[in-house]
Design an enzyme around this catalytic site. Sequence first.
Site, PDB file in Angstrom:
ATOM      1  N   ASP A 169      10.119  61.670 -35.064  1.00 39.56           N
ATOM      2  CA  ASP A 169       9.311  61.592 -36.494  1.00 39.56           C
ATOM      3  C   ASP A 169       9.929  62.545 -37.346  1.00 39.56           C
ATOM      4  OD1 ASP A 169       7.965  59.494 -35.634  1.00 39.56           O
ATOM      5  OD2 ASP A 169       6.248  60.755 -35.168  1.00 39.56           O
ATOM      6  N   TYR A 225       8.925  66.513 -23.210  1.00 36.45           N
ATOM      7  CA  TYR A 225       8.555  67.210 -24.534  1.00 36.45           C
ATOM      8  C   TYR A 225       8.114  68.559 -24.265  1.00 36.45           C
ATOM      9  CZ  TYR A 225       9.394  62.771 -26.788  1.00 36.45           C
ATOM     10  OH  TYR A 225      10.164  61.621 -27.140  1.00 36.45           O
TER      11      TYR A 225
END
Length: 564
Positions: A169, A225
């Site tokens: 994003d 992540y």
Amino acid sequence: MDELHNAQTPLQMSGKCSKDLPDTASLKTEPRPNRVREDEKSISQSNGKKGMAKTVGRKRKRDAGRGEWSGLSRNLQDKRARNDAQSKVGESSLVFSKEEVADEERKPKRKVVVMIGYSGSGYKGMQLNVKERTIEGDLFNAFVAAGAISKANSDDPKKSSLVRCARTDKGVHAAGNVISLKLIIEDTDIVRRINENLPPQIRVWGIERTNNSFSCYQLCDSRMYEYLIPTYCFLPPYPQSILGKKVRDDAEAKGDLEGYHARQEEVLDFWPNVEKNQIEPILSSLDPDTRASVLQPTDKKDLQPATDGERPPQHPALRSIKAAYLNAKKSYRIDPRRLQRVRDAIALYGGTHKFHSYTIGKDHSDPSAKRHIKSFSISEDSPFIVNGTEWLSLRIHGQSFMMHQIRKMVAMAALCVRTGCPLERITESYNPASISIPKAPGLGLLLVQPVFDTYNTRAVKELQREKIDFGKYEEEIQEFKQREIYDRIYKEENSDHAFDAFFTNVDNFSKDAFHYLTSAGIPNTNQPPFGKTGAKLAEQAEAIVGSESEEDIVGIPGQSSEEG
């Protein structure tokens, strides 16, 4: 993507081009959510092509669950229109004449994987977008400028069959990500040439040949992540904030005040000490009229940071009080008991669950809401201090993630810890009832690397190809992470206070979207079952407390920072 989301869609060109991990062990994988090929989505269901549509429809129905197939069939025409619109890509900033294209020497293209890293600051995400500056937009232009994509194919990324492994994003970073496409790689120095045409915050680590059918999205086993978060995010809400009052009132009303105090034992004295030692000395130095004005501002806009020419200067005392609150938070050092509570909270995400409340547009019945989290933990070097602020590094490893999922998981864990609500609220969020969970700032999110263990085994044994191995570039990646990602995160938080703004807005959100965090639990939230009304409330909450398109608000903790 967040979260990050990994759905594959047709590509678009961006605007103009602007002027560095260890290999993982073989991992056991869970079955992934069903996926439907994009080329099948665009097949017409018109009367003139009933036979073709019927054949593909049967294939899709076999591959999809009943609920998924039902949703797909209802939305097919909308998806086709969207895909057609997205197929209209823009032109590269490197424009070539017909003569230049005709005179160019034809060179063979090879299917490859490109291992990349980037800082997402200043970009509107990973995916190509005709109107915005994106990571893929700058990459594609660099490929063209370096001669890795021919002039004839420079007008459309689809001609190179570009596919991304993970779509990040706006503002989200990646130490390691992968795209697969067809490139001209005859030049042995092609990586250097590509990097020469990229800004310093985007790097190509290496390029490896693959088989022609390779798709980095379809063949990725899992993704890893990291999320960096200041420890002050786990402090309780300011006692006079809307949420601060509500958690205490509901604990008392439900006979849970003793339990609430036990869950907040190590931080019960934080806010009283801040008021006594840092705020009262400022207030005591003011005359009565000024003190009253500072404590009871009549205009909510006074609590927002002044911008050039937009708002009158704030009273120096008000600025001093706001700075004192913020400095007190930054000076906080997490207690071992609270750190363990954070560990206990994020551990509840492990396994396979329905994460419908951790994304947008899904309900409990949607099969794609089921995701498998391999691990969620705090790194061994946490906590650590940078620029006077204490941080935690959270490590998340999962098969795949939906839009905003990781950021909402982080926010939910932090909110549960800071409000002192029972941690079972996290497991309750997997139940059919949908709840509004805001997404934590994208600033702290970093894609460490995708994992390709299954493909790597086949590449060596069957395909005689090299592994997709970020370990070859570990030294470069670590240097790049520190310079372009970590330092940027710390610097931006130190100047913009994104985390403080986010939690201040949550604490002062006037509606009851987040009251499930109190001792009353989820039934206390006046939110209808998932649908248009519930989704609208979630969108309203998201727009106020989680939208990065809105101006960040840094105010006095006890004052509301949202309108109406």
